[in-house]
Structure formats: C-alpha cells, structure tokens
Design an enzyme around this catalytic site. Structure first.
Site, PDB file in Angstrom:
ATOM      1  N   GLU A 198       0.808  -1.230   0.000  1.00 39.01           N
ATOM      2  CA  GLU A 198       0.000   0.000   0.000  1.00 39.01           C
ATOM      3  C   GLU A 198       0.836   1.272   0.000  1.00 39.01           C
ATOM      4  O   GLU A 198       0.761   2.089   0.930  1.00 39.01           O
ATOM      5  CB  GLU A 198      -0.999   0.006   1.166  1.00 39.01           C
ATOM      6  CG  GLU A 198      -2.079  -1.037   1.019  1.00 39.01           C
ATOM      7  CD  GLU A 198      -3.381  -0.713   1.745  1.00 39.01           C
ATOM      8  OE1 GLU A 198      -3.436   0.308   2.450  1.00 39.01           O
ATOM      9  OE2 GLU A 198      -4.344  -1.477   1.594  1.00 39.01           O
ATOM     10  N   GLU A 249      -5.331  -8.363   0.150  1.00 38.68           N
ATOM     11  CA  GLU A 249      -6.088  -8.063   1.373  1.00 38.68           C
ATOM     12  C   GLU A 249      -7.542  -7.811   1.014  1.00 38.68           C
ATOM     13  O   GLU A 249      -7.836  -7.181   0.001  1.00 38.68           O
ATOM     14  CB  GLU A 249      -5.578  -6.798   2.081  1.00 38.68           C
ATOM     15  CG  GLU A 249      -4.301  -6.960   2.834  1.00 38.68           C
ATOM     16  CD  GLU A 249      -3.877  -5.684   3.569  1.00 38.68           C
ATOM     17  OE1 GLU A 249      -4.757  -4.893   3.968  1.00 38.68           O
ATOM     18  OE2 GLU A 249      -2.664  -5.494   3.716  1.00 38.68           O
TER      19      GLU A 249
HETATM   20  C1  NOJ Z   1      -4.558  -2.114   4.684  1.00 43.03           C
HETATM   21  C2  NOJ Z   1      -3.269  -2.265   5.409  1.00 43.03           C
HETATM   22  O1  NOJ Z   1      -2.341  -2.901   4.589  1.00 43.03           O
HETATM   23  C3  NOJ Z   1      -3.395  -2.985   6.738  1.00 43.03           C
HETATM   24  O2  NOJ Z   1      -2.209  -2.799   7.438  1.00 43.03           O
HETATM   25  C4  NOJ Z   1      -4.604  -2.469   7.487  1.00 43.03           C
HETATM   26  O3  NOJ Z   1      -4.693  -2.989   8.770  1.00 43.03           O
HETATM   27  C5  NOJ Z   1      -5.839  -2.808   6.675  1.00 43.03           C
HETATM   28  N1  NOJ Z   1      -5.768  -2.113   5.400  1.00 43.03           N
HETATM   29  C6  NOJ Z   1      -7.155  -2.422   7.336  1.00 43.03           C
HETATM   30  O4  NOJ Z   1      -7.245  -1.045   7.444  1.00 43.03           O
END
Ligand code: NOJ
Length: 489
Positions: free
Chosen positions: A205, A394
């Site tokens: 990200e 994710e």
């Molecule tokens: C994206 C992130 O990579 C992760 O670290 C985070 O906890 C989740 N989104 C949920 O917000």
C-alpha cells in the site's frame, strides 16, 4: 484460551442449530458429515489459493528484542495524540513469542497460505550497513513452523515500518538513498530466505503510506509535504520497488516470484454499460498513475504529468526502466469502492460521481460497502495492464466484535460483508478474471494503526490483556468457504 480449537467448537459456531440457524444442507450435528461432501457444481478454480494476512508492526510486539532497531511507527505511536486510543504496538499480539499457536490458528481455518511481513528494523536496525545477526532468526522459526504445517508463506518486505534511522538520516522515502537501502535489504532477505519463501511482495500500500504519512501527516512519519515533494517521494517508492525486484532476482533462488501489494484506487462503473466500463478503464489508469500505471507501463501517464505540471516528479528514462522491472504477480488490496465512474463527453472522457451521504459503510467509516468492487477492480486491472496473475492481497472488514453473553463473537456484519464480496470474487474467477488467490485481512485482531486496538479486523478475537484468541463466527464462515472452495450453498 489459546491455540487449538476443536472441530466441534467451530461446528458450534457454524452450525448454531440450537438457534435454528443451521443451513438446510447441514445436518443437526455438523460433525457427522464432512463439509466437502456438499461441494456445489460451481465454485472457485480448483487451485485457488486461500490465505489470511497480517503485518509485522501490527502483531509482533517485542520491539526491543534481539537487536531490533526503532521504526518510524514506534516513534509515531509514542507521540501523544497520534493514536485514537492512546495505544502503541510495543506488545500488540505478542506474536513474536506466540507464533506457534498463531500458526495453529491459521491451520484451523484450513487455508494453505499466509501473508506476513518482515520488519526491516529487525534485519537492518540502522536501515543500512551491517545486518543484525539475530535479525532473521524469528522469521526462520516462523517459516519452519508454517511449512511444517503445510502453509505456504507469502512474505511482504515493507509494511510501513521504516527504520527510524533512515528517516533521521535521509528523510526516509524523500530520498532515493532509501530506495537503494530497500533494495539491499530485499537482496539480503532473498538470499537468506528464498529456500523457503517462494513468493515475495515488495511494498504494501504505497498509496496509503505516502498520502497519509508524507502528505497529510496522519500516519508515520507525520509529514505534510508540498505536492511536488510528495510526488518525488512516491517516485522513490516505486523506484525502490523496481530495485528490490532486481535485487531479489539477483540474490534469490531461481523461480522466486515477486510482485507488490497496492490498494488500487478502485473504480467501478456507476451503471455497467459498455461506455461506462470503457470510462472506468481510463479512470483506473489515471487515478493510479503514480504507482500501478508507472510500474506496469513504465511511464507516467500524460494526464498525470499534465495535471501535476511543475509539481511532477523528476525522473530519468533509466529509472522508469527499473520501476517497470517485470513482476510475476500483482497484489490488489480491495476493501471499498473508491470511485463510481460514468462516461462523459468532456475531456478526459470520464467523470467521478459524488457519494451520497447515505452510502452504507462498515464499522470503519472509510469502509464503504460495495461488493462489486472486488469483481470490477481485478477485471479492469487485468484488461488494461494485461495481467495474468492477480492476488487479492487483502480484503476484510472491521466490526464491533464484542463477545456476547455466552462469550462468543457473532460478527454477522463481517460474515455478511465477506459473503457478498466473495460472491463477487467467485463471479470474477468464473468469468476468467485471473485472480489466483485471496488473503483475508486479518487472521486476528491487531494494532490498526492510527485507530489503535479500537478497530478489529480479525477472524479471531484477541483479548489484548490476556492475549487469548477466540474464533469469531466469521472464522467458521471462512473455514467453510475454504473447505468447499465455493461460496453459496
Ligand atoms: C490495509 C493495510 O495494509 C493494513 O495494514 C490495514 O490494517 C488494513 N488495510 C485495514 O485497514
């Protein structure tokens, strides 16, 4: 309670027959019949990879152990007023010491893959220079435990915990020195771990940590840079990715697969007409110009350069080549639809529609509910960038997740969310969109960055006082989907 959960305990949550909530296909005693007997005709592709995900700073704890250096998140979370509940991740899930039991939790879900991240400051406490002799020991142990349990490790090299020393010395990603340091770290990890890690995500990200951390000052390192400097920092991140890909290929075992995980600016056609789909493709390229497009196309789009004007990043042709080093896969973190797009007669041919205030969201306000995004985003990405291997690196949701009077967590909202998103993902794979795997965020509740421990994303509930882990209803739900390789009874 911690560690092993019996099949009966899962079945209790999944079956709920006493409450009359058992599915019609399931007998009263769900232990009596293997769920795999109920496999419907349609489903996910047979070699589809099911997994869960976590990251180092969010779960490990042990911030002062075995020579780990400080990261920018240690500094940031200890700065008063930065974390909603005033917490930090010094202890978090204490996973550093409890990883064996946590691997047991993964196994109980029946998934065969686990995405975790390596803490750069454990390996190079100063960011560069001499590696910490104990820096990879924990990951050695974790990998062995995973493999002994038949779980394939997918390692991420950078999930936001930059060594503080690099921030102090060169301004972190504001300098291309950090891109080079990242490549050295990547090469070292590849040399040491690719006997067991076959799949590596470089950076997680980039869009989020750059905007939040370097643009708006609300994530570590808490900077509010002018646009030109933010664009330059973004350029250093994608350059770091490209250099890391090359370093992994140079130092890792042949056959090691490399990619990245990005929270794609996820665009959905407002109404799915062919014109809107075409418009959504154009919008996806432009709205992802600074990361996905430049990595996958080897150039910044004309629209991005025109729009940025004097604030555009400075770059060389050689850098663009490095940034576009071929990837083996692309990871997309997909949570919420970010832009609903309609075709337009005016330049640039597409327009973003405003969200009505009544648009529904999950517990996290940013997490708008739009299951179709997990169908459209990979479909559009595969089309415009000609991708053949996409992972949903994710997907998941927060929920209030308070144990009920009987001590169980009935996270029906998470089950609703997952059911709808996975239905759309199944639609995508059935249509041939090349999504090869899915990593549910997250294995267990953990430190949710600026929200601290208030926003829970786990399939397992964690009591952060006792460190007890407890499967939620969603763990049973996911276990059933994985076992049947299908959604829908
Ligand atoms: C994206 C992130 O990579 C992760 O670290 C985070 O906890 C989740 N989104 C949920 O917000």
């Amino acid at each position: 309670m911690f560690g092993k959960f019996s099949r009966r305990q899962f079945a209790r949550l999944a079956g709920l027959s006493a409450l009359g909530m058992a599915t019609s296909a399931r007998s009263a005693d769900s232990d009596a019949r293997p769920v795999s007997d109920r496999r419907p005709a349609a489903g996910f592709p047979k070699d589809f990879i099911w997994g869960t995900a976590t990251s180092s700073y969010q779960i490990e704890g042990a911030v002062d152990e075995d020579g780990r250096g400080r990261s920018i998140w240690d500094t940031f979370s200890h700065t008063p007023g930065k974390i909603a509940d005033g917490s930090n991740a010094d202890r978090a899930n204490d996973h550093y010491h409890r990883y064996r039991q946590d691997v047991g939790l993964i196994k109980q879900l029946g998934v065969k893959a686990y995405r975790f991240s390596i803490a750069w400051p454990r390996v190079f406490p100063e960011g560069t220079g001499a590696p910490n002799p104990k820096g990879l020991d924990f990951y050695d142990r974790l990998l062995d435990e995973l493999l002994n349990n038949g779980i394939e490790p997918y390692a991420t090299l950078y999930h936001w915990d930059l060594p503080q020393a690099l921030q102090d010395r060169v301004g972190g990603w504001q300098s291309s020195d950090t891109s080079k340091a990242f490549a050295d770290y990547a090469g070292y990890v590849a040399q040491r771990l690719t006997d067991r890690v076959k799949n590596i995500f470089t950076i997680n990200e980039a869009g989020r940590f750059l905007n939040f951390g370097y643009g708006w000052g609300i994530d570590a390192p808490g900077l509010k840079l002018p646009v030109a400097e933010l664009n330059q920092a973004r350029h250093h991140v994608v350059l770091g990715h490209g250099l890391a890909v090359q370093a992994i290929r140079a130092h890792g075992r042949a056959g090691t697969k490399v990619g990245f995980a990005e929270n794609i600016a996820a665009c959905v056609p407002a109404i799915d007409t062919p014109e809107n789909v075409r418009a959504t493709e154009m919008a996806t390229r432009e709205l992802n110009a600074g990361i996905l497009s430049v990595i996958l196309e080897g150039q910044y789009t004309e629209g991005f350069l025109e729009y940025s004007g004097a604030a555009a990043p400075k770059f060389t042709a050689d850098e663009l080549k490095i940034i576009a080093s071929p990837n083996d896969f692309v990871g997309l973190n997909i949570y919420a639809p970010q832009f609903y797009i309609a075709a337009s007669d005016k330049k640039p041919g597409w327009t973003v529609l405003p969200f009505p205030v009544s648009f529904p969201h999950m517990k996290s306000e940013w997490l708008r509910i739009g299951p179709e995004v997990i169908y459209w985003a990979p479909r559009i990405a595969a089309n415009i960038w000609n991708l053949d291997t996409i992972y949903i690196s994710e997907n998941g949701t927060s929920s209030e997740d308070k144990p009920a009077a009987d001590g169980q967590v009935y996270d029906l909202d998470r089950v609703m969310f997952l059911r709808n998103y996975l239905t759309q993902l199944q639609r995508a794979t059935a249509e041939g969109v090349p999504v090869r795997g899915y990593f549910l965020w997250s294995l267990m509740d953990n430190f949710e960055w600026i929200f601290g421990f208030e926003q829970r994303f786990g399939l397992y509930h964690v009591d952060f006082d006792t460190q007890a882990r407890l499967p939620k209803l969603s763990a049973s739900f996911y276990r059933d989907v994985v076992a049947r390789n299908a959604i829908g009874a």
